[in-house]
Design an enzyme around this catalytic site. Structure first.
Site, short mmCIF file in Angstrom:
data_model
loop_
_atom_site.label_atom_id
_atom_site.label_comp_id
_atom_site.label_asym_id
_atom_site.label_seq_id
_atom_site.Cartn_x
_atom_site.Cartn_y
_atom_site.Cartn_z
N TYR A 239 11.28 46.33 -17.46
CA TYR A 239 11.74 46.25 -18.85
C TYR A 239 13.19 46.75 -18.94
O TYR A 239 13.84 46.96 -17.92
CB TYR A 239 10.78 47.02 -19.76
CG TYR A 239 9.40 46.40 -19.79
CD1 TYR A 239 9.20 45.09 -20.24
CD2 TYR A 239 8.28 47.10 -19.33
CE1 TYR A 239 7.95 44.51 -20.25
CE2 TYR A 239 7.02 46.52 -19.34
CZ TYR A 239 6.86 45.23 -19.79
OH TYR A 239 5.61 44.64 -19.79
N THR B 132 -0.50 48.54 -23.48
CA THR B 132 -0.24 47.68 -24.63
C THR B 132 -1.55 47.09 -25.14
O THR B 132 -2.33 46.53 -24.37
CB THR B 132 0.71 46.53 -24.23
OG1 THR B 132 1.95 47.10 -23.82
CG2 THR B 132 0.94 45.58 -25.39
N ALA C 263 10.25 51.66 -16.66
CA ALA C 263 9.52 51.08 -15.53
C ALA C 263 9.30 49.58 -15.70
O ALA C 263 9.67 48.98 -16.71
CB ALA C 263 8.17 51.79 -15.38
N PRO D 186 -0.20 54.78 -20.90
CA PRO D 186 0.19 53.84 -21.95
C PRO D 186 -0.30 52.43 -21.60
O PRO D 186 -0.11 51.96 -20.48
CB PRO D 186 1.71 53.91 -21.94
CG PRO D 186 2.07 54.38 -20.56
CD PRO D 186 0.94 55.27 -20.13
N HIS E 242 10.21 54.69 -21.59
CA HIS E 242 9.71 53.68 -20.65
C HIS E 242 10.88 53.12 -19.84
O HIS E 242 11.66 52.32 -20.33
CB HIS E 242 9.01 52.56 -21.43
CG HIS E 242 8.15 51.66 -20.59
ND1 HIS E 242 8.24 51.58 -19.22
CD2 HIS E 242 7.15 50.80 -20.94
CE1 HIS E 242 7.34 50.71 -18.76
NE2 HIS E 242 6.67 50.22 -19.79
#
Length: 367
Positions: A179, A32, A176, A30, A174
């Site tokens: 966040y 962004t 990790a 993934p 998510h």
């Protein structure tokens, strides 16, 4: 890298677990991208993911996509995973990837306290986190109430339900990089004294409730991948677990809650996680949890991914050795795939001279 394709054969064995079957061991990490105006992924985003599927990526994990909470993301062009327009956009992404023979899961995301006050898309929404603390430990807002935490759990669950309805092949949660979920894990950002705080086991409670709620919505056969890391965006040396015993205590509640695959994020896949063993974080996670794992971190490049500066291609021999030894099951590739949609096909065909070095200019377009 050897031009002999047999050298990379471990990467191209099929993978079968209880809930998912993949044609090979490659995963698109993934990343962004910020190409979704008003949170809506368009045809260009669908084409971006389709090109990876056409070129034999085993599993695509989308960029982080915001759950239904006003402060879930930071930026007006970050994709959302709620609302009719955004979900229709994701439905088209799934269609394109499946038509190309690929498999895809959305990464469900909330940025928590990394969001700054006044950030788009909802300028009036304050950042939220377990104790209202930034990653540096500064007080920014009030801690989330238990009612707010419970409502957030349901926002993740709704996203999971939508992912299944849209025909995704699973979900990735998510947890990790500092966040929201990781802010509950980390002692520095979680000073709570209720059921969501305490020791390393107590601090998993929010994630446990998220995983269970997602499982409730998607049923027993839908894959749930969970991504976690030791390091944080502001502290590359941070540790949730200092020892294998602590890591086992951390992982056990997540396994019991319903995680099928762990995505173990490190900056450099070749680095041992604990002294006295060559195993990386994924290797230890597999050993302690008994679950399949994805390893990630500067695959195929000579510079760690967190710098996002340029990097040259490098040998895959060390990666193949670890994969062939069964240290981990799947390999996530980030910048190399961001730069070059054909990376997996080129590696399989032994076309190492055609692999492209990473240029940070690639961040500004969708190859």
């Amino acid at each position: 890298m050897s031009s002999n394709t047999s050298a990379t054969a471990p990467l191209f064995q099929s993978f079968t677990s209880e809930k998912i079957k993949l044609s090979n061991r490659t995963v698109m990490a993934p990343m962004t991208r910020g190409f979704s105006p008003d949170g809506v992924p368009g045809e260009d985003v669908a084409g971006y993911y389709r090109r990876r599927a056409e070129n034999e990526v085993g599993l695509i994990v989308t960029e982080g996509t915001g759950i239904d909470h006003p402060a879930s993301v930071s930026g007006a062009s970050i994709p959302l995973f709620h609302g009719e327009e955004s979900l229709n956009g994701w439905s088209n992404v799934v269609k394109e990837v499946h038509e190309a023979g690929g498999k895809i899961v959305p990464q469900l995301w909330h940025v928590g306290m990394t969001r700054k006050k006044g950030d788009l898309p909802n300028e009036e929404a304050n950042p939220v986190g377990p104790s209202g603390l930034s990653l540096d430990g500064d007080k920014i807002t009030e801690p989330m109430t238990e009612a707010e935490v419970e409502k957030m759990v349901e926002a993740y669950a709704q996203a999971a339900a939508d992912a299944k309805r849209l025909d995704f092949d699973g979900i990735e949660i998510h947890g990790a990089h500092g966040y929201l979920i990781d802010q509950f894990f980390w002692e520095k950002t979680n000073q709570r004294t209720d059921r969501y705080g305490g020791d390393i086991v107590g601090r998993t409670q929010f994630a446990v409730e998220v995983i269970k709620a997602c499982r409730r919505e998607v049923g027993p056969d839908f894959p749930i991948i969970f991504r976690f890391s030791q390091w944080k965006m502001n502290d590359y040396k941070a540790k949730l677990a200092e020892t294998p015993d602590e890591l086992e205590r951390f992982l056990t509640p997540l396994v019991e809650a319903g995680v099928d695959i762990f995505h173990c994020s490190t900056r450099r896949f070749w680095e041992p996680e604990f002294e006295g063993s060559d195993l990386n974080l994924a290797g230890w996670t597999k050993k302690l949890s008994g679950k399949p794992v994805i390893s990630v971190g500067s695959v195929g490049l000579d510079g760690e991914f967190t710098s996002f500066s340029g990097a040259n291609t490098t040998s895959l021999d060390g990666l193949m050795e670890k994969l062939d030894d069964g240290e981990f099951d799947l390999v996530a590739i980030g910048r190399s795939l961001l730069m070059d949609p054909e990376w997996v096909r080129k590696v399989r065909e032994g076309r190492e001279t055609e692999l492209l070095p990473f240029d940070k200019a690639a961040l500004k377009q969708l190859y």
